[in-house]
Design a protein around this motif. Structure first.
Motif, PDB file in Angstrom:
ATOM      1  N   LYS A  97       0.960  -1.157   0.037  1.00 52.52           N
ATOM      2  CA  LYS A  97       0.128   0.075   0.136  1.00 52.52           C
ATOM      3  C   LYS A  97       0.846   1.093  -0.107  1.00 52.52           C
ATOM      4  O   LYS A  97       1.767   1.418   0.986  1.00 52.52           O
ATOM      5  CB  LYS A  97      -0.813   0.058   1.321  1.00 52.52           C
ATOM      6  N   GLU A 148       1.062   5.373   0.227  1.00 56.72           N
ATOM      7  CA  GLU A 148      -0.205   6.518   0.350  1.00 56.72           C
ATOM      8  C   GLU A 148       0.461   7.735  -0.736  1.00 56.72           C
ATOM      9  O   GLU A 148       1.502   8.060  -0.838  1.00 56.72           O
ATOM     10  CB  GLU A 148      -0.214   7.179   1.687  1.00 56.72           C
ATOM     11  N   TYR A 149      -0.890   8.480  -1.366  1.00 59.15           N
ATOM     12  CA  TYR A 149      -0.218   9.444  -2.118  1.00 59.15           C
ATOM     13  C   TYR A 149       0.656  10.522  -1.288  1.00 59.15           C
ATOM     14  O   TYR A 149       1.497  10.894  -2.121  1.00 59.15           O
ATOM     15  CB  TYR A 149      -1.728  10.211  -2.637  1.00 59.15           C
ATOM     16  N   GLU A 170      -4.660   6.364  -1.675  1.00 59.17           N
ATOM     17  CA  GLU A 170      -3.762   5.365  -1.810  1.00 59.17           C
ATOM     18  C   GLU A 170      -3.649   4.535  -3.056  1.00 59.17           C
ATOM     19  O   GLU A 170      -4.743   4.420  -3.724  1.00 59.17           O
ATOM     20  CB  GLU A 170      -3.645   4.533  -0.588  1.00 59.17           C
TER      21      GLU A 170
END
Ligand code: HPA
Length: 276
Positions: free
Chosen positions: A44, A46-47, A64
């Motif tokens: 994962k 996250e932006y 994300e």
């Protein structure tokens, strides 16, 4: 730093974090979170951790990128997209698509919530997008063309890949899911349209109306990605019979419809398996 450098930096960051390069990217529109549960997520990102990446602010949208396996296929999910109405430039709105292109993604599955303009459309069903009308008054390709990313005047005669459209149709039929096919028109938003605007959109030949997707699909075509787009028809956007609409209503119907769209995508992945 110019845009090309920004995108390359962001891509290098993402590449350094992942073990498998996906060939399929899925943009999760409103209510499509259900796809997340179907995917075995291994990474994962996250932006906010990706250098130069925008952060989404719209209700019901996270921020994300999820990498993992879905139906035995490596995929990347874009959980939370950027809308033009949030104040992002078209280049920012489409930065994830460029990143996917540079990562080597070949197929883009894209979703949205849309109002049904076609009289026959009942909310709660998916619409396979066959074509679009860019009515946003802007275009992500404006400015100096980046030749290594695509040609100056990209062809848009089949912006939504015909083979993927037929795979999606076959899939829906096999699954017994009622679906529509049609043309999506994008307004900038953020307001929902007036009856006069919807009447115009009907005359233009649109079947569904929304505020996203078109910029991403333009960039995907410029970058030679094959696109499959499915709208969740969430409300009736019929000019002479228009009821007041809220974003909450849209998201609720989009959730139910999104479950059907997710099943269609999963079945399309089956049909693409030997190429992925
Ligand atoms: N208009 C624009 N966007 C939308 C609509 C609509 O009626 N419904 C869901 N998204």
């Amino acid at each position: 730093m110019d845009y090309v450098e920004k995108v390359k930096n962001a891509t290098n960051f993402v590449r350094s974090k992942i073990d498998h390069m996906p060939k399929v990217a899925v943009v999760l529109g409103s209510g499509l979170d259900v796809i997340k549960e179907a995917v075995d997520v291994s990474q994962k990102i996250e932006y906010k951790d990706i250098p130069n990446f925008p952060i989404s602010t719209a209700p019901g949208h996270a921020g994300e990128m999820l990498f993992g396996r879905w139906n035995e296929t490596e995929v990347v999910l874009m959980n939370g997209r950027f809308h033009y109405y949030e104040g992002y430039s078209m280049k920012e709105v489409t930065m994830p698509i460029r990143l996917f292109q540079l990562l080597g993604v070949e197929y883009l599955f894209i979703t949205n919530a849309a109002g049904g303009i076609n009289h026959a459309f009942v909310p709660g069903h998916p619409m396979i997008i066959t074509d679009h009308i860019n009515f946003m008054g802007d275009n992500p390709l404006i400015g100096k063309n980046v030749e290594e990313w695509g040609t100056r005047f990209p062809d848009m005669s089949a912006a939504y890949n015909p083979e993927l459209i037929s795979f999606a149709e076959e899939s829906a039929k096999e699954l017994g899911i009622e679906y529509y096919k049609g043309v999506y028109i994008a307004f900038s938003g953020p307001n929902f349209e007036t009856p006069a605007e919807l009447k115009m959109a009907q005359y233009f030949g649109a079947d569904a109306v929304g505020m996203s997707t078109v910029p991403e699909v333009i960039v995907a075509n410029h970058g030679a990605l094959k696109v499959l787009g499915i709208s969740s028809i969430t409300d009736r956007a019929i000019p002479n019979d228009l009821k007041p609409l809220t974003a909450e209503e849209v998201i609720e119907v989009a959730r139910k419809t999104g479950e059907k769209t997710a099943k269609i995508f999963e079945r399309v992945l089956d049909k693409l398996k030997e190429r992925l």
